[in-house]
Design a protein around this motif. Sequence first.
Motif, PDB file in Angstrom:
ATOM      1  N   THR A 111      -3.910  -2.043 -13.354  1.00 11.95           N
ATOM      2  CA  THR A 111      -4.762  -3.219 -13.525  1.00 11.95           C
ATOM      3  C   THR A 111      -4.376  -4.242 -12.465  1.00 11.95           C
ATOM      4  N   PHE A 112      -5.358  -4.949 -11.983  1.00 10.97           N
ATOM      5  CA  PHE A 112      -5.121  -6.050 -11.069  1.00 10.97           C
ATOM      6  C   PHE A 112      -5.904  -7.209 -11.645  1.00 10.97           C
ATOM      7  N   GLU A 149      -6.774   2.062  -6.341  1.00  7.27           N
ATOM      8  CA  GLU A 149      -5.792   1.665  -5.319  1.00  7.27           C
ATOM      9  C   GLU A 149      -6.481   1.068  -4.099  1.00  7.27           C
ATOM     10  N   THR A 150      -7.590   1.690  -3.715  1.00  4.72           N
ATOM     11  CA  THR A 150      -8.342   1.214  -2.540  1.00  4.72           C
ATOM     12  C   THR A 150      -8.881  -0.188  -2.781  1.00  4.72           C
ATOM     13  N   VAL A 151      -9.464  -0.374  -3.957  1.00  2.00           N
ATOM     14  CA  VAL A 151     -10.052  -1.678  -4.273  1.00  2.00           C
ATOM     15  C   VAL A 151      -8.972  -2.740  -4.365  1.00  2.00           C
ATOM     16  N   THR A 186     -13.971   2.097  -9.688  1.00  3.54           N
ATOM     17  CA  THR A 186     -13.234   0.955 -10.209  1.00  3.54           C
ATOM     18  C   THR A 186     -14.216   0.000 -10.851  1.00  3.54           C
ATOM     19  N   ILE A 187     -13.801  -0.557 -11.965  1.00  6.71           N
ATOM     20  CA  ILE A 187     -14.678  -1.519 -12.632  1.00  6.71           C
ATOM     21  C   ILE A 187     -14.064  -2.913 -12.521  1.00  6.71           C
ATOM     22  N   LEU A 188     -14.894  -3.838 -12.118  1.00  2.74           N
ATOM     23  CA  LEU A 188     -14.456  -5.226 -11.997  1.00  2.74           C
ATOM     24  C   LEU A 188     -15.141  -6.037 -13.077  1.00  2.74           C
ATOM     25  N   THR A 189     -14.335  -6.732 -13.860  1.00  2.94           N
ATOM     26  CA  THR A 189     -14.884  -7.625 -14.883  1.00  2.94           C
ATOM     27  C   THR A 189     -14.576  -9.049 -14.443  1.00  2.94           C
ATOM     28  N   ALA A 209       0.816  -1.210   0.000  1.00  2.00           N
ATOM     29  CA  ALA A 209       0.000   0.000   0.000  1.00  2.00           C
ATOM     30  C   ALA A 209       0.851   1.261   0.000  1.00  2.00           C
ATOM     31  N   GLU A 210       1.920   1.266   0.802  1.00  4.96           N
ATOM     32  CA  GLU A 210       2.670   2.521   0.956  1.00  4.96           C
ATOM     33  C   GLU A 210       3.777   2.701  -0.054  1.00  4.96           C
TER      34      GLU A 210
END
Lengths: 72, 193
Positions: B90-91, B15-17, B122-125, A24-25
């Motif tokens: 992207t994740f 980033e949060t997701v 954020t979009i999740l596919t 995160a950081e």
Amino acid sequence: MNSVGEGCTDLKREYDQCFNRWFAEKFLKGDRSGDPCTEMFKKYQHCVQKAIKEKDIPIDGVEFMGPNKDKP
Amino acid sequence: MKIWTSEHVFNHPWETVTKAAMQKYPNPMNPGVVGVDVLNRHVDTQGRLCSNRLLSTEWGLPSLAKTLIGITRTNTYIQENSVVDPKEKTFELQSSNISCTNIVSVDEKLTYRPHPQDPQKTILTQEALISVKGISLSSYLEGLMAKTISANAGKGREAMEWVIRRLNTEIEELAATAQATIRIPMAAAVTEK
């Protein structure tokens, strides 16, 4: 959250804490400075490898290598 | 072969997701996931974080079923590969069940990326894929289709050649007949082609 190996849960939690902080950081913010969790990961990984063998879990195509080795 | 796809929008930035997705378990909605382990992890030469994780799940079987089936362990394992690209944002995660008889497996692929119209979202596919014996069903079928298409295309080209030859023959015959009746103007027109 537990580890697949009961004896590895503490090592896992220690590693997770370190990783989540770095992720995160540093990593998500584009900081390319090294991963501070490598030693912790090695210990944890070693424990998990043993547990997987003991439990006979068929892992597909995973090479258990240290984080310093380059992937081929 | 994709058998199911869906899209979902989170009202949070990527980033949060991503941080949340990385720490998804434990959570009350997935009580069956009892263990998560990182088997391997590294940052590749393109700066992407590649992780290989093992998810241990437990599911309750009524004891009668256990007796009948003879299963004593009700653990199933899922292997998950993921790539986080902090530059492209992207994740991507792909997971599949591990079983000793991997004839048909159902894989799941998830991709989180910033919403194209709103960077605060954020979009999740999500996709579910089926493979037969490790060969993706879609590539097997696509392979079949490709062969058919190319065979037909080949036939189509041959057919065109045949038709062109036939037309040329007809023109020549016509020309020969015409020459016998109407002399120079028609012959000149045909040979000019």
